[in-house]
Design an enzyme around this catalytic site. Structure first.
Site, PDB file in Angstrom:
ATOM      1  N   GLY A 106       0.826  -1.148   0.082  1.00  0.00           N
ATOM      2  CA  GLY A 106      -0.004   0.120  -0.012  1.00  0.00           C
ATOM      3  C   GLY A 106       0.945   1.250  -0.034  1.00  0.00           C
ATOM      4  CG  ASP A 200       4.668  -6.812   7.597  1.00  0.00           C
ATOM      5  OD1 ASP A 200       4.047  -6.382   6.605  1.00  0.00           O
ATOM      6  OD2 ASP A 200       3.719  -7.596   8.363  1.00  0.00           O
ATOM      7  CG  ASP A 228      -1.132  -0.752   8.514  1.00  0.00           C
ATOM      8  OD1 ASP A 228      -1.819   0.152   8.035  1.00  0.00           O
ATOM      9  OD2 ASP A 228      -1.378  -1.851   8.180  1.00  0.00           O
ATOM     10  CE1 TYR A 568      -7.394   0.998   0.175  1.00  0.00           C
ATOM     11  CE2 TYR A 568      -9.378   1.524   1.270  1.00  0.00           C
ATOM     12  CZ  TYR A 568      -8.607   0.669   0.598  1.00  0.00           C
ATOM     13  OH  TYR A 568      -8.646  -0.575   0.898  1.00  0.00           O
ATOM     14  NE  ARG A 571      -3.675   2.873   0.727  1.00  0.00           N
ATOM     15  CZ  ARG A 571      -3.704   1.726   0.446  1.00  0.00           C
ATOM     16  NH1 ARG A 571      -3.661   0.650   1.197  1.00  0.00           N
ATOM     17  NH2 ARG A 571      -4.159   1.494  -0.993  1.00  0.00           N
TER      18      ARG A 571
HETATM   19  P1  FBP Z   1       0.818  -2.212   3.572  1.00  0.00           P
HETATM   20  O1  FBP Z   1       1.255  -2.923   4.748  1.00  0.00           O
HETATM   21  O2  FBP Z   1       1.207  -2.695   2.247  1.00  0.00           O
HETATM   22  O3  FBP Z   1       1.553  -0.723   3.800  1.00  0.00           O
HETATM   23  O4  FBP Z   1      -0.641  -1.833   3.708  1.00  0.00           O
HETATM   24  C1  FBP Z   1      -1.319  -1.316   4.606  1.00  0.00           C
HETATM   25  C2  FBP Z   1      -2.904  -1.123   4.425  1.00  0.00           C
HETATM   26  O5  FBP Z   1      -2.984   0.273   4.193  1.00  0.00           O
HETATM   27  C3  FBP Z   1      -3.775  -1.228   5.499  1.00  0.00           C
HETATM   28  O6  FBP Z   1      -3.761  -0.392   6.518  1.00  0.00           O
HETATM   29  C4  FBP Z   1      -4.934  -2.073   4.784  1.00  0.00           C
HETATM   30  O7  FBP Z   1      -5.525  -2.913   5.470  1.00  0.00           O
HETATM   31  C5  FBP Z   1      -4.510  -2.184   3.513  1.00  0.00           C
HETATM   32  O8  FBP Z   1      -3.317  -1.791   3.355  1.00  0.00           O
HETATM   33  C6  FBP Z   1      -5.306  -2.154   2.307  1.00  0.00           C
HETATM   34  O9  FBP Z   1      -4.752  -2.707   1.174  1.00  0.00           O
HETATM   35  P2  FBP Z   1      -5.481  -2.555  -0.188  1.00  0.00           P
HETATM   36  O10 FBP Z   1      -4.830  -1.497  -0.695  1.00  0.00           O
HETATM   37  O11 FBP Z   1      -5.158  -3.792  -0.749  1.00  0.00           O
HETATM   38  O12 FBP Z   1      -6.993  -2.382  -0.088  1.00  0.00           O
END
Ligand code: FBP
Length: 698
Positions: A106, A200, A228, A568, A571
């Protein structure tokens, strides 16, 4: 007034004011791009070396050593000043190289600065070096899709949020075929090094690639990213090497600004509970930081719920001489009671409104849900293994999946019997709402993680809360407190004696409070009239006085909610100054690791929790962070996620101030307004509060 010809859209669009007002890049965005992140002192050196730090001890890694033998003996490496008389090292440092970078997982604010840091350092060391950006995450490596990153491209993305420059993806390079394709691409590009900027799981993948690529002489370096905040590194004896991943602060601040606005709204309009779900697939770090930033009225921390012990249940079972294991850990039912308790206590003080923060991954810590997730992971994992085909392909919709589970429960599955999924599981599962069943059966991500973002956690919890509040309303225990002065004034307007009516309408124990509570037995117009009749305050043929009706109506709670999902948006937020500096220095660190021949290391900054002048760039051996855990029903070697430590200072502060922030009292709510995110000056908010608190030694 300027005259514009009606319908002449061309004139309007070309008007200088229109062009300025809707320009894609505004002044602030331009300033952001030209902001220069601070560099750690060591990076003003002409060149740097790495100093092995053998004093740090990690957990037993023999199992990981068997699969990552070439990188398991890596140590922590500190970036230090390069030694001028070490000609060979110097030559290697300044050599022309091809560097591949990729985002994985993400998006997280600051990612572009990591690449900018690598780019600047690489070009400074040798202007002929080339940086390639793989497109759409690891797929770009497998499918050989990339662009050469020029200064012009880099400059356009400095200090800008998201991963838009080269995009990202969640593919894992985990099969022989994908490994071979990745190798082919990297060899064709004549890469010296591949830098994986990820969470991770992506850093776990980086370790496996480092092992694999060692034989072809390509270095692999990881960089810890994720909003996260669950990549944190500590040694066995608790020394902090990486306090948080980049992106966490910006996302937490973005969420907090929104949540804080909702605190202002709820305190103004006084009619809604704003329910804010915040991201964090499993760990509640973001929720914890948002609680510290905003002082919202209620914040659930999953890790605390997991620790819950139902003392009453435990005592009951102990008197029978048995242990009731269901007393450990929280159930959905109990969780909804915990929430209702706060709602009802606030309402009793006249505040039938508030702001609540729910971590996205909270259900992971709820007993029965955790069990379902583990069981379903195992069933789906087994199916995939036995049939060598994806469960979700064969059973694409909910009904077919449920049908398969039912067969399992009846023991007529391919395996003959089903120790994991019995008819009780089937019954409990069937009781869940359809959208939740679908959510629990949703396809795991490529790393085997349960996709909490696909589940309406807030709906599951709030539906239970609403139904319990309805029951409480009927029982007369959920009421809105009536302010004493308001009561007196309202009655006086109709020439009624407040003292006389007070005794009849309000409960004995609230009579001397600022907020009065209507008696439990008065739950309707009918029961209100009965109470007045019984006290001879009205006669049978008389109506309930208007003022009393007004008071009663005000005491009947309407539980109205608005729900939000903050994830989102955070992010994609532009990075805070902390993340701009942090990510840029991670890029510079990554280059120091590259230019000193490291592989299987993750760039990190030690002492992030202290002043910038104390920041210390280091390399962390990824293999040492790997442990074994269940994924898709199988045991897998992965980096351990850091969850909220309920003994940490940050959590203890939230716990200690919980009652104050709940505001179940007649006073003003204690909301906190975080400063807006900008790059102009350093402000007191420009470091995660969690980090500040956890660094306090007392
Ligand atoms: P990362 O661990 O890859 O950084 O992503 C975390 C996250 O933002 C979580 O908080 C969330 O559950 C997930 O990605 C959502 O994933 P997607 O983009 O596949 O909907």
């Amino acid at each position: 007034m300027e005259s514009l010809q009606k319908n002449d859209i061309e004139v309007l669009l070309n008007h200088s004011k229109t062009r300025k007002a809707i320009a894609a890049v505004n002044k602030e965005a331009k300033e952001r791009k030209s902001f220069l992140p601070s560099k750690c002192q060591i990076f003003s050196e002409e060149f740097t070396s790495l100093q092995e730090q053998t004093q740090y001890v990690f957990a037993d890694d023999r199992e990981t050593g068997k699969i990552l033998p070439d990188i398991i003996n890596n140590n922590i490496q500190k970036v230090v000043k390069g030694l001028k008389n070490f000609e060979k090292e110097k030559k290697f440092f300044f050599k022309k190289r091809n560097i591949g970078v990729v985002f994985s997982g993400g998006p997280a604010p600051g990612g572009h600065n990591v690449i900018a840091g690598i780019f600047d350092a690489a070009k400074k060391a040798n202007s002929e070096s080339t940086i390639f950006g793989f497109l759409f995450g690891p797929d770009g490596i497998i499918e050989s899709k990339y662009i050469e990153l020029t200064r012009e491209i880099i400059d356009d993305y400095r200090n800008i949020g998201g991963f838009t420059m080269i995009k990202t993806g969640r593919t894992k390079i985990d099969s022989r075929e994908k490994m071979d394709l990745a190798q082919k691409t990297c060899k064709e590009l004549n890469l010296d090094v591949l830098v994986i900027i990820g969470g991770d799981d992506s850093n776990t993948n980086a370790a496996f690639l480092a092992q694999e690529f060692k034989k072809i002489g390509i270095q692999v370096i990881g960089v810890p990213k994720t909003i996260d905040g669950d990549i944190q590194v500590q040694t066995e004896d608790g020394q902090v090497l990486c306090a948080i991943s980049f992106g966490f602060h910006s996302a937490a601040r973005a969420f907090s600004n929104n949540i804080s606005n909702l605190c202002t709204d709820t305190g103004s309009d006084a009619k809604y509970w704003h329910i804010c779900k915040v991201m964090g697939r499993v760990a509640s770090h973001l929720a914890l930081e948002a609680a510290l930033q905003t002082h919202a009225n209620l914040t659930l921390i999953g890790e605390e719920l997991a620790d819950y012990v139902d003392k009453e249940r435990l005592e009951n079972s102990e008197t029978k001489g048995v242990i009731d294991y269901t007393a450990f850990g929280i159930t959905l039912r109990h969780l909804s009671r915990v929430i209702c308790d706060v709602i009802m206590r606030r309402a009793a003080n006249g505040k039938n409104y508030g702001v609540m923060i729910l971590p996205e991954g909270v259900l992971e810590f709820v007993n029965e849900i955790q069990l379902f997730i583990i069981k379903l992971n195992t069933i789906i994992g087994d199916y995939n293994h036995i049939h060598d085909i994806d469960f979700h392909e064969i059973f694409p919709n909910l009904n077919s999946k449920l049908d398969y589970l039912r067969k399992f429960a009846r023991g007529i599955s391919d395996k003959g019997t089903s120790p994991i999924w019995n008819s009780r599981d089937d019954e409990l599962f069937n009781d869940l709402p359809e959208f939740f069943q679908k959510g629990l059966l949703v396809e795991r991500d490529s790393h085997g993680n349960f996709q909490f973002s696909q589940i309406k956690t807030e709906k599951i919890i709030m539906d239970m809360v609403k139904s319990y509040l309805n029951v409480s309303k009927e029982k007369g225990t959920y009421k809105v407190g009536i302010e004493n002065d308001y009561f007196i004034n309202t009655l006086k307007q109709e020439n009624l004696d407040p003292d006389v009516f007070k005794d009849v309408i309000f409960s004995e124990d609230s009579k001397n409070n600022q907020y009065l509570l209507v008696k439990k037995s008065i739950i309707s117009k009918k029961t209100l009239k009965q109470a007045l009749l019984k006290s001879n305050l009205i006669k049978e043929e008389e109506k309930v006085p208007k003022a009393i009706m007004q008071i009663f109506n005000k005491s009947v709670p309407k539980f109205k909610t608005q729900t939000y999902f903050y994830g989102y948006d955070g992010r994609g937020n532009d990075p805070t100054q902390f993340d701009c500096n942090y990510a840029y220095n991670l890029g510079l660190t990554a280059f120091s690791l590259i230019a000193n021949g490291a592989t299987g290391q993750m760039a990190a900054i030690k002492n992030l929790e202290y002043k910038f002048s104390n920041w210390e760039p280091i390399g962390i051996p990824i293999a040492k962070l790997i442990h074994i855990e269940e994924r898709k029903g199988k045991l897998a070697h992965v980096i351990e996620k850091s969850i909220v430590d309920i003994d940490s200072n940050a959590f203890r502060v939230v716990k200690a101030l919980r009652e104050e922030w709940e505001g179940a009292n007649p006073y003003k709510d204690q909301y906190r307004k975080p400063a807006p995110i900008h790059l102009k000056d350093n402000n007191e908010d420009d470091i995660p509060i969690t980090l500040i608190l956890n660094s306090i030694k007392c």
